[in-house]
Design an enzyme around this catalytic site. Structure first.
Site, PDB file in Angstrom:
ATOM      1  N   THR B  23       0.876  -1.007  -0.080  1.00 46.72           N
ATOM      2  CA  THR B  23       0.057   0.009  -0.071  1.00 46.72           C
ATOM      3  C   THR B  23       0.953   1.233  -0.108  1.00 46.72           C
ATOM      4  O   THR B  23       1.691   1.370   0.929  1.00 46.72           O
ATOM      5  CB  THR B  23      -1.048  -0.082   1.316  1.00 46.72           C
ATOM      6  OG1 THR B  23      -1.725  -1.245   1.217  1.00 46.72           O
ATOM      7  CG2 THR B  23      -1.715   1.370   1.287  1.00 46.72           C
ATOM      8  N   CYS B  29      -5.326   6.609   6.710  1.00 47.94           N
ATOM      9  CA  CYS B  29      -5.731   5.422   6.577  1.00 47.94           C
ATOM     10  C   CYS B  29      -4.808   4.420   7.223  1.00 47.94           C
ATOM     11  O   CYS B  29      -3.705   4.677   7.563  1.00 47.94           O
ATOM     12  CB  CYS B  29      -5.738   4.902   5.109  1.00 47.94           C
ATOM     13  SG  CYS B  29      -7.025   6.048   4.083  1.00 47.94           S
ATOM     14  N   HIS B  46      -7.078  -1.872   3.309  1.00 50.28           N
ATOM     15  CA  HIS B  46      -7.029  -0.458   3.311  1.00 50.28           C
ATOM     16  C   HIS B  46      -7.727   0.370   3.904  1.00 50.28           C
ATOM     17  O   HIS B  46      -9.066   0.617   3.002  1.00 50.28           O
ATOM     18  CB  HIS B  46      -6.475   0.104   1.911  1.00 50.28           C
ATOM     19  CG  HIS B  46      -6.066   1.543   1.896  1.00 50.28           C
ATOM     20  ND1 HIS B  46      -5.094   1.919   0.615  1.00 50.28           N
ATOM     21  CD2 HIS B  46      -6.212   2.626   2.599  1.00 50.28           C
ATOM     22  CE1 HIS B  46      -5.033   3.067   0.859  1.00 50.28           C
ATOM     23  NE2 HIS B  46      -5.416   3.427   1.865  1.00 50.28           N
TER      24      HIS B  46
END
Lengths: 210, 164
Positions: B23, B29, B46
């Site tokens: 990611t 996040c 995510h």
């Protein structure tokens, strides 16, 4: 209440016009501050899926400088200015050397540069919001600007989360600022406007497109 | 390694070893990975927001911490993982623009802290063993999970890489 995802073309055009007036005002303020001619492209207004936002402007790992401001009032919104790290630094150096002379351009402490960036962002965003609020006849108060130097993806990740609390789409107004005499530095600056849902409704009503 | 998967916003991706789950640029996040070393499987989400309540749109359950964790479990169980062997690692939840201290902006931006708290709470609720985490601060993170070493690398701009 209007949803960002269901805005029609007439409404988007009206928002684009608002963006045009706002960024025009911001470019004028920047020009006065730097004592240079600042050119600006016609802004683009786009609806972007929040799930695609982090890669919308290019590689998510590119370093950027960003300034966040929260504006309270009838037209309550958050605004983020994002510029390339190099472009932002160049702007700050230009401003400092204009104010204090050429000897300060290198080796300034980070705190000083951050403070300069916060103030530049404050001026750009403040004049952007000033024009919009004047047009729709509202008053506003803005917060102390917050500054981040980080990956583009991380900054947009925050933007996506903020839009994500109310829907699946982000409303993005972006433009490019070019400062004359600085050809080798990319001065792309994106201003992202995040109107609160009530504020979006007010804006569209005042523009008579609701 | 050939099998590298990008876990985009609100995505949930499950893989069998050997593979990498990546990611790029987490801000507020959270990148949360649950894995089972015996079954050689891992799944990453995510997570964007702490809580799905009050949101009418649940099309992407990976968006919310409370929906993403059970979904990760389901995906892993489908790949023959055993719940009692599952372990979790997570990173992210930064509060970017940390200098803001006034008005609505502050709560607004504290979403990173709430994301981290809810991820922890839901991992505990489902009794998943938490091995490591790296959350908070004001810097973005790029995370990469390797299913051969079962390590999560966390890269921060200007600070380098840490393995957790």
């Amino acid at each position: 209440m209007p949803e960002i995802s269901s805005l029609n073309n007439i409404q988007l055009d009206a928002i684009k016009e608002i963006g045009n007036i706002g960024t025009g005002n911001a470019a004028t303020a920047l020009s006065k501050l730097l004592g240079k001619v600042v050119e600006m492209d016609v802004p683009k207004v786009e609806l972007v899926s929040i799930y695609e936002l982090s890669e919308f402007y290019g590689s998510p790992t590119v370093p950027v400088a960003a300034v966040f401001v929260r504006s309270e009032g009838k037209f309550s919104c958050s605004v983020i200015f994002i510029g390339s790290e190099d472009g932002a630094n160049e702007m700050i150096k230009m401003w400092f050397s204009m104010s204090f002379g050429d000897f300060v351009t290198d080796g300034l402490p980070d705190e000083m540069l951050d403070s300069g960036l916060a103030e530049l962002g404050n001026i750009i965003i403040g004049s952007f919001l000033g024009a919009i609020n004047a047009l729709i006849e509202t008053t506003f108060q803005i917060s102390v600007p917050g500054v981040a130097h980080d990956m583009l993806g991380s900054v947009l990740d925050v933007v996506a989360s903020l839009f994500g609390t109310v829907g699946e789409y982000a409303l993005v107004i972006s433009t490019t600022l070019r400062i004359s005499g600085v050809e080798d530095v990319n001065m792309d600056g994106n201003i992202i406007l995040l109107p609160d849902p009530d504020a979006l409704e007010l804006l569209l009503r005042k523009l008579q497109v609701l | 390694m050939e099998n590298a998967y990008h876990v985009g916003m609100a995505d949930v991706i499950a893989v069998s070893s050997p593979a990498k789950l990546i990611t790029l640029g987490l801000g507020s996040c959270i990148g949360v990975v649950i894995y089972d070393e015996m079954a050689k499987v891992a799944a990453m989400a995510h997570v964007m927001l702490p809580d799905s309540r009050g949101s009418k749109d649940h099309e992407k359950p990976g968006k919310f911490a409370d929906l993403a964790i059970p979904l990760l479990l389901d995906e892993l169980l489908k790949k023959n993982a055993k719940k009692e062997r599952m372990k979790a690692k997570y990173a992210g939840g930064a509060q970017m623009f940390a200098t803001i201290a006034s008005g609505g902006g502050a709560d607004f931006l504290a979403v990173g802290v709430r994301n981290a708290a809810e991820t922890l709470a839901f991992l505990n609720k489902y009794k998943i063993k938490i091995v490591a985490s790296d959350t908070g601060g004001n810097k973005g993170r790029t995370v990469e999970f390797n299913t051969e070493t079962w390590m999560l690398s966390v890269k921060v701009l200007g600070k380098g890489v840490t393995m957790i």
